[in-house]
Design a protein around this motif. Sequence first.
Motif, PDB file in Angstrom:
ATOM      1  N   TYR A  21     -21.696  75.207  58.959  1.00 29.19           N
ATOM      2  CA  TYR A  21     -21.695  73.846  58.240  1.00 29.19           C
ATOM      3  C   TYR A  21     -21.121  72.686  59.306  1.00 29.19           C
ATOM      4  O   TYR A  21     -20.720  71.641  58.830  1.00 29.19           O
ATOM      5  N   TRP A  22     -20.795  72.821  60.482  1.00 28.67           N
ATOM      6  CA  TRP A  22     -19.931  71.988  61.426  1.00 28.67           C
ATOM      7  C   TRP A  22     -20.928  70.668  61.725  1.00 28.67           C
ATOM      8  O   TRP A  22     -20.552  69.754  61.520  1.00 28.67           O
ATOM      9  N   ASP A  23     -22.287  70.951  61.827  1.00 36.18           N
ATOM     10  CA  ASP A  23     -22.948  69.681  62.096  1.00 36.18           C
ATOM     11  C   ASP A  23     -23.880  69.164  60.906  1.00 36.18           C
ATOM     12  O   ASP A  23     -24.824  68.648  61.226  1.00 36.18           O
ATOM     13  N   ARG A  24     -23.657  69.613  59.700  1.00 34.12           N
ATOM     14  CA  ARG A  24     -24.580  69.426  58.741  1.00 34.12           C
ATOM     15  C   ARG A  24     -23.566  68.572  57.620  1.00 34.12           C
ATOM     16  O   ARG A  24     -22.571  68.633  57.245  1.00 34.12           O
ATOM     17  N   ILE A  25     -24.447  67.644  57.153  1.00 33.06           N
ATOM     18  CA  ILE A  25     -23.760  66.569  56.069  1.00 33.06           C
ATOM     19  C   ILE A  25     -24.644  67.054  54.858  1.00 33.06           C
ATOM     20  O   ILE A  25     -24.013  67.318  53.659  1.00 33.06           O
ATOM     21  N   ILE A  33     -19.666  64.687  48.280  1.00 32.67           N
ATOM     22  CA  ILE A  33     -18.696  65.594  49.178  1.00 32.67           C
ATOM     23  C   ILE A  33     -19.667  66.235  50.193  1.00 32.67           C
ATOM     24  O   ILE A  33     -20.634  67.123  49.807  1.00 32.67           O
ATOM     25  N   PRO A  34     -19.514  66.178  51.540  1.00 30.92           N
ATOM     26  CA  PRO A  34     -20.338  66.896  52.457  1.00 30.92           C
ATOM     27  C   PRO A  34     -19.954  68.413  52.391  1.00 30.92           C
ATOM     28  O   PRO A  34     -19.101  68.928  51.902  1.00 30.92           O
ATOM     29  N   ALA A  38     -16.845  70.686  51.099  1.00 24.14           N
ATOM     30  CA  ALA A  38     -16.770  71.212  49.662  1.00 24.14           C
ATOM     31  C   ALA A  38     -16.376  72.844  50.236  1.00 24.14           C
ATOM     32  O   ALA A  38     -15.582  73.578  49.353  1.00 24.14           O
ATOM     33  N   TYR A  39     -17.063  73.565  51.196  1.00 20.68           N
ATOM     34  CA  TYR A  39     -16.853  74.763  51.568  1.00 20.68           C
ATOM     35  C   TYR A  39     -15.141  74.946  52.020  1.00 20.68           C
ATOM     36  O   TYR A  39     -14.556  75.908  51.141  1.00 20.68           O
ATOM     37  N   HIS A  40     -14.538  74.149  52.498  1.00 20.48           N
ATOM     38  CA  HIS A  40     -13.047  74.208  52.841  1.00 20.48           C
ATOM     39  C   HIS A  40     -12.429  73.786  51.445  1.00 20.48           C
ATOM     40  O   HIS A  40     -11.094  74.584  51.569  1.00 20.48           O
ATOM     41  N   ILE A  41     -12.863  73.130  50.527  1.00 23.43           N
ATOM     42  CA  ILE A  41     -12.099  73.218  49.353  1.00 23.43           C
ATOM     43  C   ILE A  41     -12.014  74.451  48.438  1.00 23.43           C
ATOM     44  O   ILE A  41     -10.960  74.933  48.122  1.00 23.43           O
ATOM     45  N   GLY A  42     -13.419  75.149  48.752  1.00 22.91           N
ATOM     46  CA  GLY A  42     -13.307  76.460  48.171  1.00 22.91           C
ATOM     47  C   GLY A  42     -12.478  77.562  48.526  1.00 22.91           C
ATOM     48  O   GLY A  42     -11.803  78.226  47.996  1.00 22.91           O
ATOM     49  N   VAL A  43     -12.332  77.539  50.071  1.00 20.85           N
ATOM     50  CA  VAL A  43     -11.657  78.312  50.886  1.00 20.85           C
ATOM     51  C   VAL A  43     -10.158  78.143  50.460  1.00 20.85           C
ATOM     52  O   VAL A  43      -9.244  78.822  50.316  1.00 20.85           O
ATOM     53  N   SER A  44      -9.573  76.880  50.346  1.00 19.38           N
ATOM     54  CA  SER A  44      -8.321  76.497  49.950  1.00 19.38           C
ATOM     55  C   SER A  44      -7.891  77.001  48.678  1.00 19.38           C
ATOM     56  O   SER A  44      -6.819  77.497  48.271  1.00 19.38           O
TER      57      SER A  44
END
Length: 84
Positions: A21-25, A33-34, A38-44
């Motif tokens: 997901y590094w280069d995708r918005i 929310i990109p 959102a992925y990092h919110i879920g991981v947190s």
Amino acid sequence: MKRAVIVLLVLLAVLHQDFWYWDRIDPLVFGFIPIGLAYHIGVSLAAGILWALAVCYCWPKEVDVPDDPFTTQTSALRAERRHT
């Protein structure tokens, strides 16, 4: 349960290393929310839940022995102040 928490910790560490997901918005989650954020919110959130599981099931029980209120330094100071 301790083994399950350790396995989940390793799994979470592996899943945290996202490179897809590094280069995708797009797509935007909730329309603003990109996807990477959102992925990092879920991981947190998963890390917080995993930490709570680790504290509940893996924390040593003998560490949480409450102090005797009559032998603590605060109680001794209070008793000393009352007598002066």
